[in-house]
Motif scaffolding. Structure first.
Motif, PDB file in Angstrom:
ATOM      1  N   LYS A   9      30.247  39.498  21.195  1.00 23.65           N
ATOM      2  CA  LYS A   9      30.356  39.037  22.572  1.00 23.65           C
ATOM      3  C   LYS A   9      31.809  38.857  22.974  1.00 23.65           C
ATOM      4  CE  LYS A   9      25.958  36.614  22.597  1.00 23.65           C
ATOM      5  NZ  LYS A   9      25.279  35.338  22.867  1.00 23.65           N
ATOM      6  N   ARG A  10      32.071  39.088  24.277  1.00 23.46           N
ATOM      7  CA  ARG A  10      33.390  38.841  24.863  1.00 23.46           C
ATOM      8  C   ARG A  10      33.202  38.733  26.362  1.00 23.46           C
ATOM      9  NH1 ARG A  10      37.513  37.187  26.759  1.00 23.46           N
ATOM     10  NH2 ARG A  10      39.519  38.229  26.786  1.00 23.46           N
ATOM     11  N   LYS A  11      33.661  37.626  26.982  1.00 19.75           N
ATOM     12  CA  LYS A  11      33.439  37.336  28.402  1.00 19.75           C
ATOM     13  C   LYS A  11      31.942  37.442  28.684  1.00 19.75           C
ATOM     14  CE  LYS A  11      37.954  38.539  30.277  1.00 19.75           C
ATOM     15  NZ  LYS A  11      38.670  39.370  31.240  1.00 19.75           N
ATOM     16  N   SER A  12      31.538  38.317  29.619  1.00 15.01           N
ATOM     17  CA  SER A  12      30.101  38.461  29.884  1.00 15.01           C
ATOM     18  C   SER A  12      29.546  39.743  29.270  1.00 15.01           C
ATOM     19  CB  SER A  12      29.836  38.448  31.390  1.00 15.01           C
ATOM     20  OG  SER A  12      30.496  39.521  32.010  1.00 15.01           O
ATOM     21  N   TYR A  71      34.666  47.837  30.777  1.00 16.33           N
ATOM     22  CA  TYR A  71      34.754  48.644  29.553  1.00 16.33           C
ATOM     23  C   TYR A  71      35.662  48.008  28.503  1.00 16.33           C
ATOM     24  CZ  TYR A  71      38.959  50.562  31.789  1.00 16.33           C
ATOM     25  OH  TYR A  71      40.172  50.700  32.405  1.00 16.33           O
ATOM     26  N   ASN A  72      36.708  47.272  28.926  1.00 14.52           N
ATOM     27  CA  ASN A  72      37.591  46.627  27.950  1.00 14.52           C
ATOM     28  C   ASN A  72      36.872  45.473  27.251  1.00 14.52           C
ATOM     29  OD1 ASN A  72      40.195  46.355  26.696  1.00 14.52           O
ATOM     30  ND2 ASN A  72      40.420  44.473  27.871  1.00 14.52           N
ATOM     31  N   ALA A  73      36.164  44.659  28.012  1.00 15.49           N
ATOM     32  CA  ALA A  73      35.409  43.553  27.419  1.00 15.49           C
ATOM     33  C   ALA A  73      34.291  44.085  26.526  1.00 15.49           C
ATOM     34  CB  ALA A  73      34.831  42.655  28.514  1.00 15.49           C
ATOM     35  N   GLN A  74      33.654  45.184  26.943  1.00 21.07           N
ATOM     36  CA  GLN A  74      32.615  45.793  26.110  1.00 21.07           C
ATOM     37  C   GLN A  74      33.196  46.308  24.802  1.00 21.07           C
ATOM     38  OE1 GLN A  74      30.400  48.802  28.197  1.00 21.07           O
ATOM     39  NE2 GLN A  74      29.355  47.315  29.494  1.00 21.07           N
ATOM     40  N   ALA A  75      34.404  46.889  24.862  1.00 19.77           N
ATOM     41  CA  ALA A  75      35.053  47.387  23.647  1.00 19.77           C
ATOM     42  C   ALA A  75      35.389  46.236  22.707  1.00 19.77           C
ATOM     43  CB  ALA A  75      36.311  48.162  24.009  1.00 19.77           C
ATOM     44  N   GLU A  76      35.853  45.117  23.252  1.00 19.69           N
ATOM     45  CA  GLU A  76      36.169  43.963  22.411  1.00 19.69           C
ATOM     46  C   GLU A  76      34.899  43.327  21.849  1.00 19.69           C
ATOM     47  OE1 GLU A  76      39.081  41.237  23.914  1.00 19.69           O
ATOM     48  OE2 GLU A  76      40.352  42.857  24.636  1.00 19.69           O
ATOM     49  N   SER A 107      36.270  33.184  23.260  1.00 17.12           N
ATOM     50  CA  SER A 107      35.373  32.468  24.165  1.00 17.12           C
ATOM     51  C   SER A 107      35.937  32.277  25.569  1.00 17.12           C
ATOM     52  CB  SER A 107      35.016  31.105  23.565  1.00 17.12           C
ATOM     53  OG  SER A 107      36.200  30.350  23.412  1.00 17.12           O
ATOM     54  N   ARG A 108      37.097  32.871  25.871  1.00 16.51           N
ATOM     55  CA  ARG A 108      37.667  32.708  27.210  1.00 16.51           C
ATOM     56  C   ARG A 108      36.812  33.428  28.243  1.00 16.51           C
ATOM     57  NH1 ARG A 108      43.426  35.111  26.388  1.00 16.51           N
ATOM     58  NH2 ARG A 108      42.146  36.555  25.214  1.00 16.51           N
ATOM     59  N   VAL A 109      36.418  32.710  29.282  1.00 14.28           N
ATOM     60  CA  VAL A 109      35.635  33.284  30.377  1.00 14.28           C
ATOM     61  C   VAL A 109      36.277  32.875  31.697  1.00 14.28           C
ATOM     62  CG1 VAL A 109      33.412  33.400  29.155  1.00 14.28           C
ATOM     63  CG2 VAL A 109      34.047  31.321  30.368  1.00 14.28           C
ATOM     64  N   VAL A 110      35.882  33.545  32.770  1.00 12.78           N
ATOM     65  CA  VAL A 110      36.439  33.265  34.090  1.00 12.78           C
ATOM     66  C   VAL A 110      35.990  31.882  34.553  1.00 12.78           C
ATOM     67  CG1 VAL A 110      36.492  34.043  36.492  1.00 12.78           C
ATOM     68  CG2 VAL A 110      36.422  35.711  34.655  1.00 12.78           C
ATOM     69  N   GLU A 111      36.951  31.114  35.077  1.00  9.61           N
ATOM     70  CA  GLU A 111      36.667  29.776  35.572  1.00  9.61           C
ATOM     71  C   GLU A 111      35.900  29.865  36.893  1.00  9.61           C
ATOM     72  OE1 GLU A 111      39.304  25.776  36.696  1.00  9.61           O
ATOM     73  OE2 GLU A 111      40.248  27.486  35.730  1.00  9.61           O
TER      74      GLU A 111
END
Length: 129
Positions: A9-12, A71-76, A107-111
């Motif tokens: 997992k990364r962001k959403s 795509y970057n978050a999916q790659a991570e 675990s960083r996500v958009v505020e």
């Protein structure tokens, strides 16, 4: 050998990863890595990093599905899932992967946006008159 499953997992973004011993094929959402990411070489390196560190790029077949986020978050998320699956595959890889921080979920996500604000923290422009 049986298939090993892990979730990254990364962001959403979420990546479901299955690994098994094979010839080194990498199939993401039914596409090869080059088809899936196109010309983004730096992001391709992120995905293959855990395989290169553990020297398993030619001995494991990986099938993955990704969804959510960009795509970057999916790659991570995929990199995280591959790292977790490699840890299950062989516990001796844990020291290598852990030293590079690949087993830790970012675990960083958009505020969230607050009322009375234009964005999460940005206030509306002040007008004197």
């Amino acid at each position: 050998m049986t298939k090993i499953y892990a979730t990254g997992k990364r962001k959403s973004a979420i990546a479901k990863v299955w690994i098994k011993s094979g010839k080194g094929s990498l199939l993401i959402n039914g596409k090869s890595l080059d088809e899936w990411l196109g010309g983004h070489e730096a992001i391709k390196m992120k995905v293959t990093q855990p395989l290169l560190l553990t020297k398993q790029e030619k001995s494991l077949d990986i099938v993955a599905t990704t969804f959510g986020g960009g795509y970057n978050a999916q790659a991570e998320a995929l990199r995280h899932g591959i790292s977790k699956a490699l840890n299950i595959y062989d516990v001796s890889f844990r020291a290598i992967l852990k030293s590079y921080g690949l087993l830790r979920r970012d675990s960083r996500v958009v505020e969230r946006k607050k009322y009375g604000k234009r964005k999460a923290r940005r206030s509306p422009q002040f007008s004197k008159r």
